[in-house]
Structures are given as C-alpha cells and as structure tokens.
Design a protein around this motif. Sequence first.
Motif, mmCIF file in Angstrom:
data_model
loop_
_atom_site.group_PDB
_atom_site.id
_atom_site.type_symbol
_atom_site.label_atom_id
_atom_site.label_comp_id
_atom_site.label_asym_id
_atom_site.label_seq_id
_atom_site.Cartn_x
_atom_site.Cartn_y
_atom_site.Cartn_z
ATOM 1 N N ILE A 232 -17.322 -15.261 -38.820
ATOM 2 C CA ILE A 232 -16.123 -14.506 -38.427
ATOM 3 C C ILE A 232 -15.318 -15.304 -37.411
ATOM 4 C CG2 ILE A 232 -15.309 -12.471 -37.145
ATOM 5 C CD1 ILE A 232 -17.527 -10.862 -38.573
ATOM 6 N N ALA B 11 -15.142 -7.723 -43.191
ATOM 7 C CA ALA B 11 -16.316 -8.348 -42.568
ATOM 8 C C ALA B 11 -16.680 -7.697 -41.244
ATOM 9 C CB ALA B 11 -16.056 -9.831 -42.356
ATOM 10 N N THR C 256 -16.309 -12.806 -45.126
ATOM 11 C CA THR C 256 -15.774 -13.776 -44.167
ATOM 12 C C THR C 256 -15.635 -15.152 -44.800
ATOM 13 O OG1 THR C 256 -16.890 -12.554 -42.422
ATOM 14 C CG2 THR C 256 -16.016 -14.694 -41.842
ATOM 15 N N LEU D 182 -11.325 -10.461 -43.643
ATOM 16 C CA LEU D 182 -11.856 -10.432 -42.274
ATOM 17 C C LEU D 182 -12.043 -9.003 -41.780
ATOM 18 C CD1 LEU D 182 -10.179 -13.343 -40.325
ATOM 19 C CD2 LEU D 182 -12.598 -12.810 -40.446
#
Length: 142
Positions: free
Chosen positions: A124, A36, A50, A33
């Motif tokens: 996300i 991302a 993600t 994450l």
Amino acid sequence: MSLANLLKIGQLKERPADAAEIERLLAAARRSLADARATTISAETRFDATYRAITQVGLAALMAQGYRPDTNRPGHHMTTIQTLPFTLGIEADRTIVLDTLRRKRNLADYTGEDIDDTSVSACIEQAEKLLREARGRIGKNK
C-alpha cells in the motif's frame, strides 16, 4: 535497457497516448487502493488489489510515453515495473522493491503462499507513493 530497446526486442508496443484512457487507469488505481484499505477482507485480497494499483499506475505511465507492454508475451508485469525509472523517474532501489512485491504476488497466486499484513502495508505504501508521483509526472506531460 531503454524504452526504445524494449520496443526493439518486442517487450513494448507503440501506442498513441490517450489522456482519457490514462485518467481511467489512474482512477482505477485509486479505487484499487481504496479496496486494499478494507480491513474486513483477507490480506491476500488486499495485497492483490494494491498490486493491481501498482500495475495500473505503471501502465498509465507507459501509455503517457506512447507505449504499452506486449501482453501476449510473458513478463509484461515485470516489464511494466522495470520501465518505471524511464516513465516516472523512480530510483532503481524502488524498482527492486516493486519487483519483490511482484514476485510475492506470483507466489501467492501460483503456490498459495500466505500474505502477511506487513506485506500488505508495504505494498500500500509503495502504491500510494507511485500514484502521487504519477499524478505529478503524467500531469506535466499532458
């Protein structure tokens, strides 16, 4: 379809829960994450990072229940997503959204389909929510 049924038809394998391995997967999801969110890389790479976070959380949740998908069979990402109502208690609507993101990732990977920033943001948002839910749910099961 239940986890027991997926085991019976060979989509899942039994695997003893390993708290350290589960925590490593959740830590990997947090790193994915973070990657991302780096806006200096392409939308495709951000989306892929993600999506990886989503599958890492899903795998951790399955492992906490004593299972893992059979990666020698096609569709193990789909199985991981479809088991989320059983492993994390998410609603069917969310499973549909997550499966749509899975299909979008497949199109990008196998046909070169473009990924737009809106899709990255949606992915996300879903990954962050899933990670929060996993922390609460898996933490209670340890």
